[in-house]
Enzyme design. Structure first.
Site, PDB file in Angstrom:
ATOM      1  N   HIS A 161       0.804  -1.225   0.000  1.00  0.00           N
ATOM      2  CA  HIS A 161       0.000   0.000   0.000  1.00  0.00           C
ATOM      3  C   HIS A 161       0.832   1.267   0.000  1.00  0.00           C
ATOM      4  O   HIS A 161       0.318   2.352   0.259  1.00  0.00           O
ATOM      5  CB  HIS A 161      -1.026  -0.015   1.143  1.00  0.00           C
ATOM      6  CG  HIS A 161      -1.866  -1.261   1.109  1.00  0.00           C
ATOM      7  ND1 HIS A 161      -2.814  -1.467   0.150  1.00  0.00           N
ATOM      8  CD2 HIS A 161      -1.850  -2.374   1.866  1.00  0.00           C
ATOM      9  CE1 HIS A 161      -3.363  -2.667   0.329  1.00  0.00           C
ATOM     10  NE2 HIS A 161      -2.793  -3.235   1.357  1.00  0.00           N
TER      11      HIS A 161
ATOM     12  N   ARG B  82      -6.360  16.344   0.238  1.00  0.00           N
ATOM     13  CA  ARG B  82      -5.095  17.081   0.360  1.00  0.00           C
ATOM     14  C   ARG B  82      -4.404  17.098  -0.998  1.00  0.00           C
ATOM     15  O   ARG B  82      -4.840  16.415  -1.932  1.00  0.00           O
ATOM     16  CB  ARG B  82      -4.177  16.344   1.349  1.00  0.00           C
ATOM     17  CG  ARG B  82      -3.920  14.910   0.893  1.00  0.00           C
ATOM     18  CD  ARG B  82      -2.794  14.210   1.614  1.00  0.00           C
ATOM     19  NE  ARG B  82      -2.455  12.978   0.940  1.00  0.00           N
ATOM     20  CZ  ARG B  82      -2.986  11.790   1.171  1.00  0.00           C
ATOM     21  NH1 ARG B  82      -3.925  11.653   2.092  1.00  0.00           N
ATOM     22  NH2 ARG B  82      -2.598  10.729   0.489  1.00  0.00           N
TER      23      ARG B  82
HETATM   24  C1  MV4 Z   1     -10.255  -3.634  -2.623  1.00  0.00           C
HETATM   25  C2  MV4 Z   1      -9.540  -4.602  -3.364  1.00  0.00           C
HETATM   26  C3  MV4 Z   1     -10.270  -5.552  -4.038  1.00  0.00           C
HETATM   27  N1  MV4 Z   1     -11.619  -5.564  -3.945  1.00  0.00           N
HETATM   28  N2  MV4 Z   1     -11.601  -3.679  -2.577  1.00  0.00           N
HETATM   29  C4  MV4 Z   1      -6.490  -1.640  -0.526  1.00  0.00           C
HETATM   30  C5  MV4 Z   1      -6.392  -0.394   0.288  1.00  0.00           C
HETATM   31  C6  MV4 Z   1      -7.646   0.259   0.104  1.00  0.00           C
HETATM   32  N3  MV4 Z   1      -7.757   1.586   0.372  1.00  0.00           N
HETATM   33  C7  MV4 Z   1      -8.504  -0.510  -0.750  1.00  0.00           C
HETATM   34  N4  MV4 Z   1      -7.756  -1.638  -1.165  1.00  0.00           N
HETATM   35  C8  MV4 Z   1      -8.298  -2.617  -1.933  1.00  0.00           C
HETATM   36  N5  MV4 Z   1      -9.644  -2.682  -1.928  1.00  0.00           N
HETATM   37  C9  MV4 Z   1     -12.234  -4.626  -3.221  1.00  0.00           C
HETATM   38  N6  MV4 Z   1     -13.561  -4.665  -3.142  1.00  0.00           N
HETATM   39  C10 MV4 Z   1      -8.163  -4.527  -3.417  1.00  0.00           C
HETATM   40  C11 MV4 Z   1      -7.527  -3.519  -2.703  1.00  0.00           C
HETATM   41  C12 MV4 Z   1      -6.113  -3.467  -2.842  1.00  0.00           C
HETATM   42  C13 MV4 Z   1      -5.503  -2.328  -3.384  1.00  0.00           C
HETATM   43  C14 MV4 Z   1      -6.228  -1.233  -3.811  1.00  0.00           C
HETATM   44  C15 MV4 Z   1      -5.597  -0.130  -4.321  1.00  0.00           C
HETATM   45  C16 MV4 Z   1      -4.230  -0.121  -4.421  1.00  0.00           C
HETATM   46  C17 MV4 Z   1      -3.488  -1.177  -4.018  1.00  0.00           C
HETATM   47  C18 MV4 Z   1      -4.108  -2.302  -3.482  1.00  0.00           C
HETATM   48  C19 MV4 Z   1      -3.340  -3.400  -3.086  1.00  0.00           C
HETATM   49  C20 MV4 Z   1      -3.952  -4.488  -2.564  1.00  0.00           C
HETATM   50  C21 MV4 Z   1      -5.338  -4.520  -2.429  1.00  0.00           C
END
Ligand code: MV4
Length: 637
Positions: free
Chosen positions: A235, A297
């Site tokens: 992340h 931001r």
């Molecule tokens: C998700 C997802 C898959 N499906 N939601 C990770 C942090 C966050 N703010 C939301 N995230 C995710 N939400 C659903 N329904 C996968 C992630 C996710 C991810 C999202 C954005 C950028 C990097 C990521 C890395 C792993 C998982």
């Protein structure tokens, strides 16, 4: 426009804000902790106020002290940068209560986006697409299990107060749901003091694409196109770019409209980012993006948006905060392609652990944008974010930007602490990335190849052995003509052949030209450019885009065979010649003691490097000698 603003931040973003403020004729006030008293952001500011000790909890997070500093110096507004107090609505209210302008959104807009479930409900009502799921108040186990069945597996259980991937649990089967639910609740309670969860359809191949938005205090809101931030590790964003590879005009129009709707729904003012999750499993589709969260931001990666739009986002922030309007959407265009890489002080092979150290060399190539809060000689301390710099390139096409980034990383020299520069170099050459087929799992999948140590080419050791010597002005005045050099505990013979030519362990290298650390060398019939340095007991060589370094063995620790140059005994350190055990003409065996020196109350015996005959003896008992002075010459039998 304001005449003076305070920047409630440090590092590169504080410097970035000051740069624009000064261009606009706005004076700046820096705040600093004890660790930052001589930091770049303090040096750049019109004036600076100390706010406390090094830990952020005793300085950069102390809103009252920062507001007091603003009042004391007559600043009219506070720019929070990113991180620290930038998304703290209580701070915004305190700033405003003190009669100052907060350069950013209202406290209520920040609060509206602060809780994930509330934000999603709000966005859904406003007509912004959200991931199919349940975002309601009913937290009953059986009810949530039923919802998960309706949504369809796999599902993702998220702590509503979560962020940065904390409190997320993927569940693949109905039978595992309750276990995952309880785990997500425990994490939510422990990390955020809130055990509420939401359930979502799990997006299998997610991409992170975000829209930059800007709002003003007259109801205006526009978007400044998208950024693709899919290259992340745990992340943490690593590489960001604009536009997103594969973006279609239909999808961009839909995402832009959704982002503007989202900003307007909360009366947003200033710079903001709407993060979308995009399903990349079957290419980008105009109906395949969903709202994830809003960052209220200016973001770390704003330079890529500046590069493609030609706009200065900090200028826009100051204009909007002082009552100005956002530009017309039709006047905002996206030109070419920009990529940003975040250069961190970190030990990549050790698992990306933050690194510290003093930056003795900090060299970037010309023609790229560097955003940095440190200068050569500055220290990366353990107190703050270990980012050294952001490197941003811009090209007409993605291929051109990628080539520029690869070259820029290859021509970046940072010595003094471990960095991720080589890792970034590998990443921007990685095939799924260069072809635009990435998702948020790319780095983890390819980790082994991305962190593998480079194979050292034959010439690299030879150059390191030359680099290990202090050559002064040139190669000609060097004596003796053959020298034993220890690198990482291994001995090498460096023979000077004259005219810039060397033989290292029988391997020939010709130095064709030197301009400081920039050398042109002929190695094994090839002419290559290399950067060659010797610093603090290490030799450094960069060639063919790969970096090599070696510890130069301390002459005091050398064993008998490696102790001296071929035929010449040099004083290994400044000291006193205590005794001379040989005279000219003596036949001696390798290892025979010839001269004893005393330095710092310790005796050091210099021995014959090979079987031979003692030639000239220059050392005289009782003489005080400098390091490197010739004490005795030996001749081969
Ligand atoms: C998700 C997802 C898959 N499906 N939601 C990770 C942090 C966050 N703010 C939301 N995230 C995710 N939400 C659903 N329904 C996968 C992630 C996710 C991810 C999202 C954005 C950028 C990097 C990521 C890395 C792993 C998982």
């Amino acid at each position: 426009m304001f005449t003076k603003i305070l920047i409630a931040n440090r590092g590169e973003i504080a410097c970035r804000i000051m740069e624009t403020a000064h261009k606009m004729g706005v004076a700046t006030v820096a705040v600093y902790s004890d660790a930052d008293a001589s930091a770049k952001h303090v040096a750049l500011a019109s004036e600076a106020v100390r706010i406390g000790a090094a830990p952020v909890g005793e300085s950069y997070l102390l809103g009252e002290r920062i507001i007091a500093a603003a009042l004391e110096t007559g600043a009219e507004a506070v720019h929070p940068g990113y991180g620290f107090l930038s998304e703290n609505p209580d701070f915004v209210e305190a700033v405003e209560a003190a009669g100052l302008v907060f350069i950013g959104p209202s406290a209520s807009a920040i609060r509206a986006m602060g809780l994930k479930d509330a934000a999603k409900v709000l966005m859904e009502k406003a007509g912004v697409p959200v991931v199919p799921g349940y975002h309601g108040d009913n937290q009953d186990d059986a009810f949530l299990a039923l919802k998960a069945d309706e949504i369809g597996y796999p599902v993702l259980i998220k702590a509503v107060a979560g962020g940065g991937g904390k409190g997320m649990r993927r569940v693949d089967h109905s039978a595992m749901f309750i276990e995952g639910l309880h785990a997500a609740r425990r994490e939510g309670s422990a990390s955020f003091g809130n055990d509420q969860v939401l359930i979502e359809k799990y997006i299998l191949s997610p991409r992170h694409i975000e829209m930059q938005v800007f709002g003003d205090n007259h109801g205006g809101a526009v978007h400044l196109f998208e950024r693709d931030c899919s290259l992340q590790r745990r992340h943490q964003k690593v590489i960001e770019e604009a536009p997103a590879p594969g973006m279609t005009s239909e999808m961009r129009a839909a995402m832009g409209a959704a982002a503007v709707t989202a900003a307007q729904a909360i009366g947003y003012s200033g710079a903001g980012t709407i993060e979308f999750i995009v399903d990349a499993s079957a290419g980008l589709r105009a109906d395949g993006f969903w709202f994830m969260e809003m960052n209220t931001r200016l973001q770390v990666e704003h330079p890529v948006t500046e590069a493609v739009t030609g706009l200065d986002l900090v200028r826009l922030q100051l204009e909007v905060a002082s009552g100005g309007r956002v530009p017309a959407q039709g006047d905002i265009a996206c030109n070419g392609h920009a990529i940003e890489a975040r250069i961190y002080a970190e030990d990549v092979p050790a698992g990306f652990l933050p690194a510290t150290g003093r930056l003795s060399v900090l060299d970037f190539p010309d023609g790229v944008r560097i955003d940095s809060g440190v200068r050569a000689g500055d220290e990366i301390s353990p107190y703050y974010d270990p980012m050294i710099a952001k490197l941003t390139v811009h090209g007409e096409t993605r291929a051109a930007a990628l080539a520029a980034m690869r070259s820029a990383l290859q021509h970046t020299d940072i010595i003094g602490c471990k960095t991720n520069v080589e890792f970034l170099g590998r990443l921007v050459a990685q095939e799924d990335f260069t072809t635009g087929q990435m998702d948020t799992g790319l780095i983890e999948r390819e980790l082994e190849a991305l962190v593998a140590a480079p194979v050292e080419p034959a010439g690299a050791r030879a150059l390191l052995a030359i680099a290990a010597q202090d050559w002064g002005e040139g190669f000609t005045l060097w004596e003796p003509l053959r020298q034993r050099v220890g690198l990482d505990g291994e001995g090498h013979w460096v023979q000077v052949l004259g005219g810039g030519r060397f033989s290292i362990d029988g391997f020939e290298v010709e130095v064709l030209a030197r301009d400081g650390a920039h050398w042109r060398v002929r190695i094994g019939g090839h002419i290559v450019a290399a950067r060659v340095r010797r610093l603090d007991g290490r030799a450094y060589v960069v060639m063919n885009g790969e970096r090599f370094s070696a510890e130069i063995d301390d002459p005091l620790n050398r064993d008998a065979s490696a102790e001296a140059g071929a035929g010449v005994l040099l004083a290994p350190m400044p000291g006193l010649v205590q005794s001379v055990l040989a005279k000219a003409g003596d036949v001696v065996e390798a290892g025979a003691p010839l001269v004893v020196m005393e330095a710092m109350k310790m005796e050091h015996t210099l021995r014959a490097p090979f079987d031979g005959i003692v030639g000239e003896v220059l050392a005289s008992v009782g003489a005080q000698v400098e390091s490197g002075v010739v004490l005795l010459r030996m001749e081969e039998p």
